[in-house]
Write a protein that holds these residues in place. Structure first.
Motif, short mmCIF file in Angstrom:
data_model
loop_
_atom_site.label_atom_id
_atom_site.label_comp_id
_atom_site.label_asym_id
_atom_site.label_seq_id
_atom_site.Cartn_x
_atom_site.Cartn_y
_atom_site.Cartn_z
N ARG A 306 0.84 -1.20 0.00
CA ARG A 306 0.00 0.00 0.00
C ARG A 306 0.87 1.26 0.00
O ARG A 306 0.61 2.22 -0.72
CB ARG A 306 -0.84 -0.04 1.27
N PHE A 307 1.96 1.22 0.82
CA PHE A 307 2.83 2.39 0.91
C PHE A 307 3.54 2.64 -0.41
O PHE A 307 3.66 3.77 -0.87
CB PHE A 307 3.85 2.21 2.03
N GLY A 308 4.04 1.55 -1.02
CA GLY A 308 4.75 1.70 -2.28
C GLY A 308 3.86 2.35 -3.33
O GLY A 308 4.30 3.25 -4.05
N ARG A 309 2.62 1.91 -3.39
CA ARG A 309 1.71 2.49 -4.38
C ARG A 309 1.42 3.95 -4.04
O ARG A 309 1.29 4.80 -4.93
CB ARG A 309 0.43 1.66 -4.45
N ALA A 310 1.31 4.23 -2.73
CA ALA A 310 1.06 5.62 -2.33
C ALA A 310 2.22 6.51 -2.74
O ALA A 310 2.02 7.63 -3.22
CB ALA A 310 0.84 5.71 -0.83
N TRP A 311 3.46 5.99 -2.58
CA TRP A 311 4.63 6.79 -2.97
C TRP A 311 4.60 7.11 -4.45
O TRP A 311 4.84 8.24 -4.86
CB TRP A 311 5.92 6.03 -2.63
N VAL A 312 4.32 6.09 -5.26
CA VAL A 312 4.29 6.32 -6.70
C VAL A 312 3.20 7.33 -7.04
O VAL A 312 3.39 8.22 -7.87
CB VAL A 312 4.09 4.99 -7.46
N ALA A 313 2.07 7.22 -6.35
CA ALA A 313 0.97 8.16 -6.61
C ALA A 313 1.41 9.59 -6.32
O ALA A 313 1.14 10.51 -7.10
CB ALA A 313 -0.24 7.80 -5.75
N ILE A 314 2.15 9.77 -5.20
CA ILE A 314 2.63 11.11 -4.86
C ILE A 314 3.62 11.60 -5.89
O ILE A 314 3.59 12.76 -6.31
CB ILE A 314 3.28 11.12 -3.45
N ARG A 315 4.49 10.68 -6.36
CA ARG A 315 5.47 11.07 -7.35
C ARG A 315 4.78 11.54 -8.63
O ARG A 315 5.17 12.55 -9.22
CB ARG A 315 6.38 9.88 -7.67
#
Lengths: 477, 326
Positions: A306-315
Motif C-alpha cells: 500500500r505504501f509503495g503504491r502511495a509513494w508512486v501516486a505522490i510522485r
C-alpha cells in the motif's frame, strides 16, 4: 538476421569456453569470454540455451579466476553473468537464484580468498548498492529530491563508530576504555536503523513541507549541517573527535569463520594460511551480502505494498494523490525514514569495515554520487539501483585504475600509438585521478541518450514512450 | 570581551559581510536567471564561476609577470582580467547550454530531474577539465592569485573600520554590474524578451521571440556575471582550485532561493543577506556561546536560517506565491 545471430553466438561461446580451458592464462580468451557473456545476453537465444550457456560461462570464468585470481576481466565477466541472470526475461526463477547464489557464494570467494581485492570490490559495491536502494525509495519511488542523503549514512556510521570504539569513554564516565566489543555490531546495526530513521523524520518534518527545488536545497543544507556537526563536535564535549575522525572502531570476532575455513581445508586449497585480514575481508563480504539481500527483499515487498503504491501516486501527481485520500506528510515521512534506515544499517557496517569514521566520507559529493547511482540505474527500479552502484564502483576503483596502470606501462616502455610516442605523455595525465571527468561524461550522455536509466522501471518506460509519441505528433515544439 | 567590544567590531564585520554579499549576489543572479527561463537549477554555474577565477588568474600570470610585465599597471591588468573572465565564463555557459541542456529540451522529457542530473554531470566534467589544465600547466591544481601592493593598500574609514583597495574595487565593480544588469533586464529589448520567456515560453515564441536564442543569451549574461564574480572572489581570497567554486556556488544558490528563485532583485537582496548572515555568525557565534560553537558553524547558521525562512515563506522573500492549477 536472427537465424544468423543464433548459431554465431553458440559457436563463439563454445569456442571461447574451449579457449578458456585450453589456454587459461591468455588475455584474449578472457576478452572472448566477456564478449560471449554479452552475446548470450543480447542475442536472441531460446531460453533453455540461454540459461545453459550462462551457467557454463559462469563455470568457465570461475575456473579462470581459480587459476589466476588477479584476472580482473574474468571477475567483471562474472558480474556480467550475475546481472544477466537477473535481468534477462523468461529465465526460470530457480535458475536465476541458483546462478546468483553460485556466483556470490562459491565463485567470488574461491578467487577472493587469494586476491582480497575482489572482496574489497564486492564490499564497496554492496555498500553503495544499499545506499542507492535507500535513496531509490525517496527519489525513485516517492519522487522527493534529496540532496543530503549521505547524512543518514553518517548517522549510522557514527552510531557504531562512537560506541564501538574508545571514543565513547571520552564523554561517558565509566564507559569501557576500548569501547563495546565488536560483536555488539549486530545490535548496533539495528540501533543504527532506528537512529537513522529518526533523523530522517527530524530532517523530513521541516523539509517535506516544501516542494521540488526548495526541497532539494533544504535537504542539501541539512545534510551539510549534519556533516558540519560531525566535523566540529569535538568541543565542548568530544563526541565525534572532529575532523581527525574516530579510530579504531571495533570489528566482530572472526575466529569462528577462520576456524570454519580451516576446517574445510581452505588453507591447503589456496596454499596460504587463513590470516586475520583475509578472514575479515571474507567476513565483511558475507555481511554486506546478507544486508543487501534483506534490503532488496524489503524493497520489493514495500514497492508492491500500500505504501509503495502511495509513494508512486505522490510522485506522479501530488494533488491527485491527496484527493485520493493519501495523507501526504506521513507518507512522505515514511519514505524518508525507510530510505534513511537502509543507509543507517550500512553505515554501521561501513564504520566497522573501515575501522575508521571521519566526516570526509559524508560530503555533498557522496550524496550526489549516490543520487547518480540511482539515476544511472533507472529511477524507481530496484535492479537498476544495484546495477548503477556496481557499474560506477567497478569503473571507479577497477577499470580507471587499470587504465592508469596500462598508461604507465606504455610510458615506461615507450610504445608508439598513432605515431605518438607514449613516453612523452605527461605524467599528470593519470586517469585514476579524473574519475569525476568520466563520471560527469557518463551522466551527461546517459541523460541525453537514455534518461530512463540502464534498467528502467516498468512504469517509467511506458511514460517515456508516451512523451516521445506526443512530441512526434505535436511536430516538435 | 565586553559588550562594548562586540559593538566596536560590528562596522568592520558588516563591511566584510557586504563584500562577500556582493560576490554572492552576482553569482546568485546566474542561478536565478537560468531558473527563470528554464526552471532548472544550473549546478554547473558554480564551475562557470570557478573558471572565471582561473581565467582572471591566468591573465595576471601571463601579462602581469613582475620580471617582464606586458601590462604594468595592476588596475589596467585587473580590468583586462575582468573582461576576459566575463567573456570566457559567458562562452563556457553558452556552450554548456548548447551541448548539454538544449538536446534535453528537444526531447521534451517532463522529468525535472533529468536536466538537473545533467547539470551535475557538467559540473563534474568542468571541474576535472580545469584540474587537468592546471595539472598540465602548473603541475598542481592549487593556484594562487598574484598580490599587488596597490591593491592591498589599506584605507582607514570612520568607526575603526578599514578596507583594502581591492575591497573598494569589489564594491564598485559589483554595484556597476548590478545596475547594468537591472538596466539590461528592465530597459532593453533583450531584457524584455528574457522576461517574456521566463513568464511563458510558448506564448513568447508566438510573439516572435526565438526562445533558444534568448535562453542562450541568458546563459551568456549569467555566465559573464559569474566570471566577473570569480575574479573578484579570487582577488579577495587569493586561493583558487578546480573545486573552489562549489561552496560559494552553493551559498549563492541558497541566496537565490532566499530571495525567491527566479526573481532578479530577490537574488541581489538574498546574496547581501546571506553575506551578512555568514560573517555576522562567523564573528559573533564564538562569543555568544563562550567559544563552544565557533566560526565553523557559520554555514549551519546560514542553512538553518534558510530552512526557517522557507517554512514561514516557502516562496522566498520576493517570490510570488503561485498556486498550483489542477
Amino acid at each position: 538476421m536472427n537465424q544468423f545471430i543464433f548459431p554465431f553466438t553458440l559457436a563463439f561461446t563454445a569456442l571461447s569456453i574451449l579457449g578458456a580451458f585450453l589456454a587459461p592464462q591468455n588475455g584474449l580468451t578472457n576478452l572472448a569470454l566477456l564478449v560471449s557473456v554479452g552475446l548470450v545476453s543480447l542475442g536472441k537465444l531460446p531460453t533453455a540455451w540461454r540459461s545453459g550457456l550462462l551457467a557454463v560461462l559462469a563455470l568457465a570464468l570461475t575456473i579462470l579466476l581459480r587459476l589466476n585470481p588477479n584476472d580482473k576481466l574474468a571477475f567483471y565477466g562474472l558480474l556480467g553473468v550475475l546481472v544477466a541472470a537477473f535481468l534477462l526475461p523468461n529465465l526460470s526463477k530457480l535458475i536465476r537464484i541458483a546462478l546468483a547464489l553460485a556466483i556470490l557464494f562459491i565463485a567470488v570467494p574461491i578467487a577472493g580468498l587469494t586476491n582480497s581485492f575482489l572482496f574489497e570490490l564486492g564490499i564497496q559495491i554492496g555498500i553503495f548498492a544499499a545506499l542507492a536502494l535507500g535513496l531509490n525509495v525517496v527519489v525513485g519511488q516517492a519522487g522527493l529530491l534529496d540532496l543530503g542523503f549521505a547524512a543518514f549514512f553518517a548517522i549510522g556510521a557514527y552510531t557504531w563508530g562512537i560506541f564501538g570504539s574508545p571514543q565513547a569513554a571520552q564523554f561517558i564516565p565509566g564507559y569501557p576504555a576500548e569501547g563495546l566489543p565488536g560483536n555488539y555490531l549486530y545490535l548496533f546495526m539495528a540501533l543504527a536503523v532506528i537512529t537513522a530513521a529518526i533523523t530522517g523524520v527530524l530532517i523530513g518534518l521541516p523539509a517535506l513541507r516544501l516542494r521540488g527545488d526548495y526541497l532539494a536545497i533544504v535537504t542539501l543544507g541539512l545534510g551539510e549541517v549534519v556533516r558540519v556537526f560531525a566535523n566540529n563536535l569535538d568541543k565542548p564535549l568530544n563526541i565525534t573527535n572532529g575532523p581527525q575522525g574516530i579510530t579504531p572502531v571495533n570489528r566482530p570476532d572472526v575466529g569462528p569463520l577462520a576456524e570454519f575455513l580451516r576446517a574445510i581445508g581452505a588453507e591447503r586449497l589456496y596454499g596460504r594460511p587463513i590470516d586475520e585480514p583475509i578472514a575479515y575481508s571474507f567476513f565483511f563480504y558475507l555481511l554486506v551480502l546478507v544486508v543487501i539481500g534483506i534490503v532488496v527483499l524489503v524493497n520489493i515487498r514495500l514497492a508492491n505494498s500500500r505504501f509503495g503504491r502511495a509513494w508512486v501516486a505522490i510522485r506522479e501527481d501530488e494533488i491527485a494523490a491527496k484527493a485520493m485520500g493519501i495523507p501526504l506528510l506521513p507518507t512522505k515521512l515514511l519514505a524518508f525514514a525507510t530510505g534513511a534506515a537502509f543507509s543507517g544499517a550500512m553505515g554501521a557496517v561501513f564504520a566497522a569495515k573501515q575501522t575508521f569514521v571521519s566526516p570526509e566520507s559524508f560530503t555533498l559529493q557522496a550524496s550526489i554520487n549516490i543520487l547518480a547511482f540511482v539515476i544511472l540505474g533507472g529511477m524507481g527500479s530496484i535492479g537498476g539501483a544495484v546495477v548503477g552502484a556496481a557499474a560506477v564502483t567497478v569503473l571507479n576503483i577497477g577499470i580507471l585504475k587499470d587504465f592508469s596502470d596500462l598508461l604507465n606501462t606504455w610510458r615506461q616502455t615507450g610504445v608508439t600509438i598513432l605515431g605518438y610516442n607514449m613516453a612523452n605523455l605527461p605524467p599528470q595525465l593519470n586517469p585514476a585521478k579524473y574519475e569525476r571527468l568520466v563520471f560527469g561524461l557518463i551522466l551527461i550522455l546517459m541523460m541525453i541518450f537514455r534518461p530512463e536509466g540502464l534498467i528502467p522501471e516498468q512504469r517509467h518506460r511506458a511514460e517515456l514512450q508516451e512523451a516521445r509519441q506526443e512530441a512526434k505528433e505535436g511536430g516538435g515544439k | 570581551m565586553t559588550v562594548a567590544d562586540l559593538f566596536a567590531i560590528l562596522p568592520q564585520t558588516l563591511l566584510e559581510g557586504l563584500l562577500l554579499g556582493f560576490v554572492y549576489a552576482m553569482v546568485a543572479l546566474g542561478y536565478t536567471m537560468v531558473y527563470g527561463v528554464l526552471g532548472l537549477i544550473n549546478f554547473a554555474h558554480s564551475e562557470v564561476f570557478m573558471i572565471g577565477s582561473v581565467i582572471g588568474l591566468e591573465v595576471f600570470r601571463f601579462w602581469g609577470n613582475p620580471e617582464a610585465p606586458v601590462i604594468a599597471n595592476p588596475l589596467l591588468l585587473l580590468l583586462v582580467a575582468l573582461v576576459f573572465a566575463a567573456a570566457g565564463s559567458g562562452i563556457v555557459a553558452v556552450l554548456v547550454e548548447r551541448f548539454a541542456y538544449r538536446p534535453l529540451r528537444k526531447r521534451g522529457s517532463k522529468n525535472i530531474l533529468v536536466p538537473m542530473i545533467t547539470a551535475i554531470g557538467v559540473s563534474f566534467l568542468l571541474q576535472d577539465l580545469t584540474r587537468i589544465y592546471a595539472a598540465l600547466r602548473h603541475n598542481e591544481f592549487n593556484m594562487q592569485y598574484r598580490t599587488y601592493d596597490v591593491l592591498n593598500q589599506v584605507f582607514e574609514l570612520p568607526l575603526q573600520t578599514t578596507i583594502q583597495f581591492k575591497g573598494v574595487i569589489v564594491i564598485v565593480v559589483s554595484i556597476l554590474m548590478l545596475i547594468g544588469l537591472t538596466y539590461l533586464v528592465n530597459r532593453t529589448k533583450l531584457g524584455k524578451a528574457i522576461r517574456a520567456v521566463s513568464q511563458d515560453m510558448q506564448t513568447a515564441a508566438l510573439m516572435g521571440i526565438n526562445p533558444d536564442t534568448i535562453i542562450s543569451r541568458t546563459f551568456l549574461v549569467g555566465g559573464s556575471l559569474g566570471g566577473v564574480a570569480g575574479v573578484l572572489f579570487g582577488l579577495l581570497y587569493t586561493n583558487v582550485t578546480p573545486y573552489s567554486g562549489v561552496l560559494p556556488g552553493l551559498k549563492a544558490f541558497t541566496s537565490a532561493v532566499l530571495g525567491g528563485i527566479g526573481n532578479i532583485p530577490g537574488a541581489m537582496v538574498g546574496g547581501l543577506i546571506l553575506g551578512q548572515l555568514e560573517t555576522l555568525s562567523g564573528t559573533y557565534l564564538p562569543f555568544l556561546t563562550n567559544g563552544n560553537f565557533g566560526t565553523e558553524y557559520k554555514d549551519v547558521f546560514a542553512f538553518l536560517t534558510l530552512v526557517l525562512l522557507l517554512l514561514f515563506r516557502p516562496q522566498g522573500i520576493f517570490g510570488q506565491n503561485v498556486s498550483e492549477k489542477v
